[in-house]
Design a protein around this motif. Structure first.
Motif, short mmCIF file in Angstrom:
data_model
loop_
_atom_site.label_atom_id
_atom_site.label_comp_id
_atom_site.label_asym_id
_atom_site.label_seq_id
_atom_site.Cartn_x
_atom_site.Cartn_y
_atom_site.Cartn_z
N GLU A 1 0.42 -1.28 -0.20
CA GLU A 1 0.11 0.26 0.23
C GLU A 1 0.75 1.84 0.02
N THR A 2 1.60 1.41 0.67
CA THR A 2 2.83 2.45 0.52
C THR A 2 3.60 2.24 -0.24
N MET A 3 3.56 1.36 -1.51
CA MET A 3 4.48 1.82 -2.32
C MET A 3 2.95 2.06 -3.78
N LEU A 4 1.75 1.59 -3.89
CA LEU A 4 0.78 2.57 -4.68
C LEU A 4 1.00 3.75 -4.24
N LEU A 5 1.24 4.30 -2.33
CA LEU A 5 0.50 5.21 -1.74
C LEU A 5 1.77 6.54 -2.84
N SER A 6 2.89 6.12 -2.63
CA SER A 6 4.02 7.21 -2.93
C SER A 6 3.83 6.73 -5.26
N MET A 7 3.48 6.15 -5.21
CA MET A 7 3.69 5.77 -6.97
C MET A 7 2.64 6.94 -7.18
N ASP B 1 -10.95 6.81 10.88
CA ASP B 1 -9.84 5.19 10.88
C ASP B 1 -11.64 4.73 9.44
N GLY B 2 -10.56 4.37 8.31
CA GLY B 2 -11.25 3.65 7.37
C GLY B 2 -11.57 4.73 5.91
N ALA B 3 -11.00 6.01 6.28
CA ALA B 3 -11.40 7.39 5.70
C ALA B 3 -9.96 8.06 5.09
N THR B 4 -9.30 7.19 5.36
CA THR B 4 -7.50 7.50 5.18
C THR B 4 -7.19 7.27 3.54
N LYS B 5 -6.19 8.27 3.32
CA LYS B 5 -5.68 7.62 1.51
C LYS B 5 -5.13 6.06 2.13
N ARG B 6 -4.50 5.96 3.50
CA ARG B 6 -4.23 4.03 2.84
C ARG B 6 -5.25 3.43 2.58
N GLN B 7 -6.67 3.53 3.05
CA GLN B 7 -7.39 2.82 3.36
C GLN B 7 -8.48 3.18 1.79
N TYR B 8 -7.44 4.07 0.75
CA TYR B 8 -7.81 3.73 -0.68
C TYR B 8 -7.18 3.52 -1.16
N ALA B 9 -5.55 3.48 -0.70
CA ALA B 9 -4.68 2.27 -1.53
C ALA B 9 -5.05 0.53 -1.23
#
Length: 241
Positions: free
Chosen positions: A139-145, A198-206
């Protein structure tokens, strides 16, 4: 997932990136969620037979939310004979009331890490274990890209020069689905995340995007993780061969 499988994944990560040396005193960051409790079990089990002898303590940074009850976590640490400490803070008030930021996650994470590092140093630790699993890394990789335009992911091991602490991520080979299975099988005393976003963040999107990609292209997550391991990402230590 059985404990034996969890320990196998954990030992492989620890060996591959030389995360633990003899004499290490490791602070396990405990949020109360499934990931951190699984990490506690993993390192506690590894401690019993790993050739490099090390010790553990567990630390929770209490953000100051009401109804955040840790009695079951305290009991688990007592059963495992792992010393447990709770750091009381007002991070929730600082982030959501004093600053009222549209995207509070970055500030919250910075303050939490600061409080955890300070307590770990006070207790004589030289390493901190985070419970980031394989899906977190993806997920971190996707967010960074997507949002930063770079190929990046959490490093398995990071030395923090300012504090002289080393951060390790022993669950890096463990899929989130396996963590969920371990949680149910062992009835981990998970504490509900009280964060209002919680559950409504960019990480949840990823997370949702990654799930969709793998659904449309079975095996995509495995291939993406292989790309990360072989991608020579800045800051990653060499993989032991």
């Amino acid at each position: 997932m059985k404990l034996q499988r969890l320990l196998s994944f954990t030992r492989k990560a620890v060996d591959d990136y030389e995360m633990i040396q003899s004499g290490d005193k490791i602070a396990v960051g405990i949020s109360g969620g499934k990931d951190s409790l699984t990490l506690l079990y993993a390192l506690h089990g590894l401690m019993r037979f790993y050739p490099n002898r090390f010790s553990l303590i567990a630390i929770t940074v209490d953000l100051g939310y009401p109804d955040f009850h840790l009695d079951a976590v305290k009991q688990l640490c007592q059963e495992l004979e792992v010393p447990y400490y709770v750091v009381k803070t007002e991070i929730a008030r600082i982030v959501f009331e004093k600053n009222a930021l549209e995207n509070p996650c970055s500030l919250c994470a910075k303050l939490r890490k600061g409080a955890l590092n300070q307590k770990a140093l006070e207790l004589g630790c030289n390493k901190i274990a985070y419970a980031h699993h394989r899906d977190d890394i993806l997920e971190t990789m996707l967010l960074s890209m997507i949002f930063e335009g770079r190929f990046y992911a959490f490093s398995p091991k990071t030395y923090l020069e300012r504090t002289r602490l080393t951060v390790i991520r022993p669950l890096m080979y463990v899929a989130e689905a396996d963590v969920i299975g371990f949680m149910h099988k062992n009835r981990l005393p998970v504490v509900k995340n009280p964060c209002p976003v919680d559950g409504a963040t960019k990480r949840q999107y990823a997370k949702d995007l990654l799930r969709q990609i793998n659904r449309d292209n079975p095996g995509a997550k495995d291939r993406m993780f292989t790309a990360i391991l072989s991608g020579k990402i800045d800051g990653w230590p060499p993989h032991r061969t």
